[in-house]
Design a protein around this motif. Structure first.
Motif, mmCIF file in Angstrom:
data_model
loop_
_atom_site.group_PDB
_atom_site.id
_atom_site.type_symbol
_atom_site.label_atom_id
_atom_site.label_comp_id
_atom_site.label_asym_id
_atom_site.label_seq_id
_atom_site.Cartn_x
_atom_site.Cartn_y
_atom_site.Cartn_z
ATOM 1 N N ALA A 18 0.839 -1.200 0.000
ATOM 2 C CA ALA A 18 0.000 0.000 0.000
ATOM 3 C C ALA A 18 0.875 1.251 0.000
ATOM 4 N N GLU A 19 1.932 1.244 0.799
ATOM 5 C CA GLU A 19 2.848 2.392 0.830
ATOM 6 C C GLU A 19 3.504 2.590 -0.531
ATOM 7 N N ALA A 20 3.966 1.517 -1.131
ATOM 8 C CA ALA A 20 4.603 1.606 -2.450
ATOM 9 C C ALA A 20 3.615 2.108 -3.498
ATOM 10 N N ASP A 21 2.374 1.650 -3.432
ATOM 11 C CA ASP A 21 1.369 2.091 -4.400
ATOM 12 C C ASP A 21 1.037 3.573 -4.231
ATOM 13 N N ALA A 22 0.920 4.038 -2.999
ATOM 14 C CA ALA A 22 0.644 5.455 -2.757
ATOM 15 C C ALA A 22 1.808 6.311 -3.247
ATOM 16 N N LEU A 23 3.035 5.889 -2.955
ATOM 17 C CA LEU A 23 4.214 6.630 -3.411
ATOM 18 C C LEU A 23 4.299 6.622 -4.935
ATOM 19 N N LYS A 24 3.928 5.520 -5.560
ATOM 20 C CA LYS A 24 3.947 5.452 -7.025
ATOM 21 C C LYS A 24 2.998 6.489 -7.624
ATOM 22 N N THR A 25 1.838 6.689 -7.010
ATOM 23 C CA THR A 25 0.905 7.701 -7.499
ATOM 24 C C THR A 25 1.562 9.072 -7.497
ATOM 25 N N PRO A 89 11.384 10.063 0.868
ATOM 26 C CA PRO A 89 9.980 10.238 1.239
ATOM 27 C C PRO A 89 9.555 9.297 2.364
ATOM 28 N N ILE A 90 8.673 9.803 3.188
ATOM 29 C CA ILE A 90 8.075 9.025 4.276
ATOM 30 C C ILE A 90 6.620 8.803 3.909
ATOM 31 N N VAL A 91 6.189 7.545 3.964
ATOM 32 C CA VAL A 91 4.824 7.201 3.575
ATOM 33 C C VAL A 91 4.134 6.536 4.763
ATOM 34 N N HIS A 92 2.956 7.040 5.076
ATOM 35 C CA HIS A 92 2.110 6.420 6.103
ATOM 36 C C HIS A 92 0.780 6.070 5.458
ATOM 37 N N VAL A 93 0.317 4.850 5.735
ATOM 38 C CA VAL A 93 -0.955 4.394 5.190
ATOM 39 C C VAL A 93 -1.785 3.822 6.332
ATOM 40 N N ALA A 98 -3.599 7.802 2.845
ATOM 41 C CA ALA A 98 -2.132 7.786 2.807
ATOM 42 C C ALA A 98 -1.615 9.219 2.841
ATOM 43 N N VAL A 99 -0.450 9.365 3.446
ATOM 44 C CA VAL A 99 0.278 10.634 3.452
ATOM 45 C C VAL A 99 1.687 10.344 2.972
ATOM 46 N N VAL A 100 2.127 11.125 1.987
ATOM 47 C CA VAL A 100 3.510 11.044 1.516
ATOM 48 C C VAL A 100 4.134 12.394 1.830
ATOM 49 N N TRP A 101 5.166 12.388 2.664
ATOM 50 C CA TRP A 101 5.859 13.618 3.047
ATOM 51 C C TRP A 101 7.317 13.497 2.620
ATOM 52 N N SER A 102 7.847 14.597 2.077
ATOM 53 C CA SER A 102 9.238 14.544 1.644
ATOM 54 C C SER A 102 9.784 15.938 1.388
ATOM 55 N N PRO A 103 11.050 16.150 1.711
ATOM 56 C CA PRO A 103 11.723 17.319 1.145
ATOM 57 C C PRO A 103 11.935 17.062 -0.345
ATOM 58 N N TYR A 104 12.034 18.140 -1.128
ATOM 59 C CA TYR A 104 12.289 17.965 -2.550
ATOM 60 C C TYR A 104 13.097 19.126 -3.093
ATOM 61 N N THR A 105 13.669 18.900 -4.259
ATOM 62 C CA THR A 105 14.275 19.985 -5.035
ATOM 63 C C THR A 105 13.619 19.999 -6.409
ATOM 64 N N TRP A 106 13.526 21.181 -6.961
ATOM 65 C CA TRP A 106 12.939 21.394 -8.285
ATOM 66 C C TRP A 106 14.032 21.991 -9.149
ATOM 67 N N THR A 107 14.256 21.384 -10.295
ATOM 68 C CA THR A 107 15.265 21.908 -11.213
ATOM 69 C C THR A 107 14.611 22.209 -12.559
ATOM 70 N N LEU A 108 15.211 23.152 -13.260
ATOM 71 C CA LEU A 108 14.797 23.491 -14.611
ATOM 72 C C LEU A 108 16.038 23.388 -15.476
ATOM 73 N N HIS A 114 14.005 25.793 -6.964
ATOM 74 C CA HIS A 114 13.568 25.980 -5.583
ATOM 75 C C HIS A 114 13.539 24.623 -4.880
ATOM 76 N N CYS A 115 13.298 24.684 -3.585
ATOM 77 C CA CYS A 115 13.181 23.468 -2.797
ATOM 78 C C CYS A 115 12.028 23.651 -1.823
ATOM 79 N N ALA A 116 11.680 22.580 -1.153
ATOM 80 C CA ALA A 116 10.576 22.640 -0.202
ATOM 81 C C ALA A 116 10.491 21.327 0.553
ATOM 82 N N SER A 117 9.585 21.315 1.499
ATOM 83 C CA SER A 117 9.053 20.073 2.035
ATOM 84 C C SER A 117 7.612 20.041 1.563
ATOM 85 N N GLU A 118 7.131 18.841 1.286
ATOM 86 C CA GLU A 118 5.813 18.729 0.681
ATOM 87 C C GLU A 118 5.072 17.552 1.278
ATOM 88 N N SER A 119 3.779 17.734 1.430
ATOM 89 C CA SER A 119 2.920 16.680 1.940
ATOM 90 C C SER A 119 1.791 16.433 0.943
#
Length: 147
Positions: A18-25, A89-93, A98-108, A114-119
């Motif tokens: 379930a965690e893997a499926d939520a993260l895949k989405t 990423p941290i996934v809780h189901v 489900a909640v997927v939380w993670s820091p991220y970076t965005w590149t162009l 930019h960067c962020a943490s995202e839920s």
């Protein structure tokens, strides 16, 4: 092996799936952003899903977009390869939530944007994980990134 131990392993395997499926989405949605595939991005979320972003540049520090507005904004960006990379990423189901939380970076085009943490909050509807809300804390100072 006792039945209780076997059932415990089966439950852990189901949770991991379930965690893997939520993260895949979420990961599929991020790849759809890179491809600028509007239909696929919209299919990953419930209609009118809200994206909330804490940004210093936004009025009151909060930017609100619907998924439809975000998709249009992404599609209207100048040419270039946009990539959002999640970091550990941290996934809780729990059942169909489900909640997927993670820091991220965005590149162009390979350069830091930019960067962020995202839920990402997801529900399993009709057997499919879909995003129901997204919240992030975008910032443009690369030194503040935790990825």
């Amino acid at each position: 092996m006792s039945a209780a131990v076997f059932l415990g392993f089966a439950g852990m395997a189901h949770a991991a799936t379930a965690e893997a499926d939520a993260l895949k989405t979420v990961n599929d949605f991020l790849q759809d952003i890179t491809r600028r595939d509007k239909a696929a991005m919209l299919a990953s979320a419930v209609p009118h899903m809200e994206i909330l972003s804490a940004r210093k540049s936004a009025e009151g520090g909060l930017r609100r977009l619907t998924i439809e507005q975000l998709v249009d904004l992404i599609a209207a960006q100048p040419p270039g390869k946009m990539v959002q990379t999640l970091h550990n990423p941290i996934v809780h189901v729990d059942n169909d939530l489900a909640v997927v939380w993670s820091p991220y970076t965005w590149t162009l085009d390979g350069h830091f944007s930019h960067c962020a943490s995202e839920s990402f909050n997801l529900l399993k509807l009709n057997g499919k994980w879909v995003m129901v809300s997204v919240v992030d804390t975008a910032r443009d100072d690369e030194k503040t990134c935790s990825g």
